[in-house]
Design a protein around this motif. Structure first.
Motif, short mmCIF file in Angstrom:
data_model
loop_
_atom_site.label_atom_id
_atom_site.label_comp_id
_atom_site.label_asym_id
_atom_site.label_seq_id
_atom_site.Cartn_x
_atom_site.Cartn_y
_atom_site.Cartn_z
N GLU A 27 -22.38 64.12 -53.09
CA GLU A 27 -21.17 63.32 -52.86
C GLU A 27 -21.49 62.12 -51.96
OE1 GLU A 27 -18.56 63.59 -49.30
OE2 GLU A 27 -18.35 65.55 -50.29
N GLN A 28 -22.32 62.34 -50.95
CA GLN A 28 -22.66 61.24 -50.03
C GLN A 28 -23.60 60.22 -50.68
OE1 GLN A 28 -21.73 60.76 -46.48
NE2 GLN A 28 -20.05 61.87 -47.41
N THR A 29 -24.47 60.70 -51.55
CA THR A 29 -25.35 59.78 -52.26
C THR A 29 -24.51 58.90 -53.19
OG1 THR A 29 -27.13 61.40 -52.12
CG2 THR A 29 -27.44 59.63 -53.70
N GLU A 30 -23.51 59.51 -53.81
CA GLU A 30 -22.64 58.73 -54.70
C GLU A 30 -21.84 57.69 -53.91
OE1 GLU A 30 -22.97 58.67 -57.83
OE2 GLU A 30 -21.33 57.23 -58.07
N LEU A 31 -21.38 58.10 -52.72
CA LEU A 31 -20.64 57.15 -51.87
C LEU A 31 -21.56 55.98 -51.48
CD1 LEU A 31 -18.07 56.51 -50.24
CD2 LEU A 31 -18.96 57.96 -48.41
N PHE A 32 -22.80 56.32 -51.16
CA PHE A 32 -23.79 55.28 -50.81
C PHE A 32 -23.98 54.31 -51.98
CE2 PHE A 32 -28.32 53.90 -50.64
CZ PHE A 32 -28.27 53.20 -49.45
N ARG A 33 -24.11 54.87 -53.19
CA ARG A 33 -24.28 54.00 -54.37
C ARG A 33 -23.10 53.04 -54.51
NH1 ARG A 33 -25.48 59.04 -57.15
NH2 ARG A 33 -27.73 59.23 -57.50
N LEU B 214 -19.16 55.89 -35.61
CA LEU B 214 -19.49 55.27 -36.89
C LEU B 214 -18.39 54.38 -37.43
CD1 LEU B 214 -20.91 58.43 -38.69
CD2 LEU B 214 -22.15 56.72 -37.37
N VAL B 215 -18.79 53.24 -37.96
CA VAL B 215 -17.87 52.42 -38.75
C VAL B 215 -18.42 52.49 -40.17
CG1 VAL B 215 -16.87 50.15 -39.11
CG2 VAL B 215 -17.44 50.90 -36.79
N TYR C 79 -25.53 62.27 -45.44
CA TYR C 79 -24.29 62.73 -44.80
C TYR C 79 -23.84 61.57 -43.92
CZ TYR C 79 -26.87 63.75 -40.48
OH TYR C 79 -27.64 63.64 -39.36
N ASP C 80 -22.56 61.41 -43.73
CA ASP C 80 -22.01 60.27 -42.98
C ASP C 80 -22.47 58.91 -43.49
OD1 ASP C 80 -20.45 61.78 -41.35
OD2 ASP C 80 -21.84 61.80 -39.65
N ALA C 81 -22.62 58.82 -44.81
CA ALA C 81 -22.96 57.52 -45.40
C ALA C 81 -21.65 56.74 -45.58
CB ALA C 81 -23.61 57.73 -46.77
N THR C 82 -21.66 55.50 -45.64
CA THR C 82 -22.69 54.54 -45.27
C THR C 82 -22.15 53.82 -44.06
OG1 THR C 82 -23.03 54.19 -47.68
CG2 THR C 82 -24.02 52.57 -46.15
N HIS C 83 -22.75 54.04 -42.89
CA HIS C 83 -22.23 53.33 -41.73
C HIS C 83 -22.86 51.94 -41.66
CE1 HIS C 83 -25.74 54.01 -39.16
NE2 HIS C 83 -25.63 55.33 -39.26
N LEU C 84 -22.34 51.11 -40.78
CA LEU C 84 -22.78 49.71 -40.78
C LEU C 84 -24.23 49.55 -40.35
CD1 LEU C 84 -19.65 47.73 -39.53
CD2 LEU C 84 -20.52 47.99 -41.85
N GLY C 85 -24.77 50.52 -39.65
CA GLY C 85 -26.20 50.48 -39.32
C GLY C 85 -27.02 50.65 -40.59
N HIS C 86 -26.67 51.64 -41.41
CA HIS C 86 -27.36 51.79 -42.70
C HIS C 86 -27.21 50.50 -43.50
CE1 HIS C 86 -25.93 56.26 -42.52
NE2 HIS C 86 -27.12 56.16 -41.96
N ALA C 87 -25.95 50.05 -43.60
CA ALA C 87 -25.67 48.88 -44.45
C ALA C 87 -26.48 47.67 -43.99
CB ALA C 87 -24.18 48.57 -44.42
N ALA C 88 -26.59 47.49 -42.66
CA ALA C 88 -27.36 46.35 -42.13
C ALA C 88 -28.82 46.45 -42.59
CB ALA C 88 -27.29 46.33 -40.61
N MET D 112 -25.18 53.00 -33.31
CA MET D 112 -24.31 53.72 -34.24
C MET D 112 -25.12 54.85 -34.85
SD MET D 112 -22.11 51.81 -37.21
CE MET D 112 -21.38 50.56 -36.16
N SER D 113 -24.69 56.07 -34.64
CA SER D 113 -25.47 57.16 -35.23
C SER D 113 -24.59 58.34 -35.57
CB SER D 113 -26.62 57.59 -34.31
OG SER D 113 -26.14 58.46 -33.33
N LYS D 114 -25.08 59.03 -36.58
CA LYS D 114 -24.33 60.19 -37.08
C LYS D 114 -24.16 61.21 -35.98
CE LYS D 114 -27.02 59.53 -41.16
NZ LYS D 114 -27.82 60.06 -42.22
#
Ligand code: 5CA
Ligand code: ZN
Length: 451
Positions: free
Chosen positions: A109-115, A307-308, A51-60, A300-302
């Motif tokens: 839906e969020q997993t697909e966005l992450f992909r 979030l960016v 959920y709330d994917a993919t913010h720049l913290g995840h991406a980093a 940065m957190s959900k």
């Protein structure tokens, strides 16, 4: 579960050397010990809760480990890489409930966005991308074994859907003498972190406040799966990663990764479960954690909502390559602040590098030479870095604890020299083909300069 499509990683001349990583567990930078399988490396990186994917913290975090994957591939080894998706857990169910969406749809839906974000950022996909839901049978087997060996116990669940339920299952940390070795925290620090990061120190009936949940029996309005003797229920968080890693990657894991927010309790507990289940120490050879990316002064957190999102930046017209360069401008293990200025600098750098590659490429009519054939470093000032220097310099920086800021500086210096040479020859190409720099930046940094 389906992974995402792999970027093409260009072949580079020769081989990179072994990567030294600074372990989060207080050891000096080191290459992970000799791999279990010669010629292969095993990496597990904790994936998203979708959920709330993919913010720049995840991406980093994922771009950071992507540097490791690319540096390992450059040494010629096989990389086995497993990442999970926590596609059932409290925060996901809470979000679905709050927003009135079906949790299965939210996760999908969020997993697909992450992909699609990982594809846009040119992150090399894991060999196995594995969901918690599809891993329920692994967890049931592992938890049943822990119960049988006395490393786990049941805690009555008064609110269980089934009044005859055997109760939730918790790990008995006293069965693991190695507990605490990952974080090195005091009990006081552990209790605080446990309460803040998904633990339930107050749950009545536990033997120890820190004992983590392994299996939660079914409650009203919560999904549940067949748990055989455990009763219907769903997996705890730490055992999920332990089971996925043990089954899909195999032990020992060369490097266990994730953001530093996962050091305790998540990685401490997961490794404890692995120790207990396999009856051997050293399930993880090296823990490396990514730093936290902050925005407007806080992590940065959900839950904070500052979030960016990668997809929002891209929808606003930002190029994924610039987003990736913005992330690489900080060291993967350092806490850092994202701001519009960081992205603006990255865009400038990307434009400079592209201009240098274009300026360095031989003119189509270069004397008898085919396009792409080295024409010699005419036009460059004496002592200016050659393309081979760029390859060697980027390799050396990444070998040294994935020092991406230094790697970027190496390319900056080359680009500045090429552009200066182009300026002094009146805009004529410096006659140094940019192909090796372009391939180096693509293969090792994952940034495509050709567009
Ligand atoms: N599903 C679990 C791991 S098993 C989880 O922590 N999911 S997450 O969606 O919250 O985070 C995904 C990854 O991004 C984790 O490795 C986490 O450590 C990392 N992460 C989360 N927030 C940040 C941040 N602000 N900066 C850097 N990394 C972050
Ligand atoms: Zn995990």
């Amino acid at each position: 579960m389906r992974s995402w499509s792999a970027p093409v990683v260009p072949e580079l001349p020769d081989r990179g050397g072994e990567v030294r990583l600074a372990s989060t567990v207080g050891l000096p930078p080191a290459s992970p010990p000799e791999p279990q399988e010669p010629g292969a490396r095993r990496l597990y990186v904790c994936g998203i809760t979708p959920y709330d994917a993919t913010h720049l913290g995840h991406a980093a975090t994922y771009v950071g480990y992507d540097l490791l994957v690319r540096a390992w591939l450059d040494t010629g080894v096989d990389v086995r890489y497993v990442q999970n998706v926590t596609d059932v857990d409290d925060p996901l169910l809470d979000r679905a409930r709050e927003t009135g969406v079906d949790w299965v749809e939210l996760a999908a839906e969020q997993t697909e966005l992450f992909r699609s974000d990982m594809t846009a950022l040119r992150v090399v996909p894991p060999t196995d991308y594995v969901g918690a839901v599809e891993s329920v049978p692994l967890v049931v087997e592992a938890v049943s074994r822990m119960l049988a060996s006395g490393a786990a116990y049941r805690v009555p669940a008064d609110d269980a859907l089934d009044a005859a339920s055997p109760g939730d299952v918790y790990a008995d940390l006293s069965a693991d003498p190695g507990f605490g070795s990952v974080s090195g925290m005091s009990r006081e620090e552990m209790l605080t972190a446990f309460g803040e990061r998904g633990g339930d120190p107050e749950r009545p009936g536990k033997k120890d406040a820190l004992d983590p949940l392994l299996w939660r029996v079914a409650r009203a309005d919560e999904p549940a799966w067949d748990g055989a003797e455990l009763g219907e229920g769903r997996p705890g968080w730490h055992i999920e990663c332990a089971c996925i890693a043990a089954t899909h990657l195999g032990l020992p894991i060369d490097v266990q990764g994730g953001g530093s927010d996962l050091l305790f309790p998540h990685h401490e507990m997961s490794e404890s479960h692995l120790r207990v289940l396999t009856d051997r120490p050293g399930a993880v050879r090296l823990h490396a954690h990514g730093g936290m990316v902050g925005y407007e002064g806080t992590k940065m957190s959900k839950s904070l909502g500052n979030l960016v999102l990668v997809s929002r930046l891209v929808a606003a017209g930002e190029e994924p390559a610039a987003v990736r360069l913005a992330l690489l401008a900080g060291h993967y293990a350092a806490d850092r602040e994202y701001s519009d200025g960081v992205l603006a600098s990255a865009k400038e750098r990307l434009a400079t590098w592209r201009a240098a590659v274009a300026a360095a490429s031989p003119a189509p009519a270069a004397e008898g030479g085919e396009s792409g054939v080295p024409a010699g470093p005419e036009g460059l000032a004496a002592g200016a870095p050659t393309e081979r220097d760029v390859l060697d310099g980027v390799r050396a920086a990444l070998r040294d604890d994935l020092d991406s800021p230094r790697a970027l500086e190496v390319v900056d210096e080359w680009a500045a020299a090429v552009l200066a040479a182009a300026a002094t020859t009146g805009g004529e190409p410096g006659r140094v083909p940019g192909a090796l720099v372009r391939d180096t930046v693509d293969a090792l940094l994952g940034v495509d300069l050709s567009v």
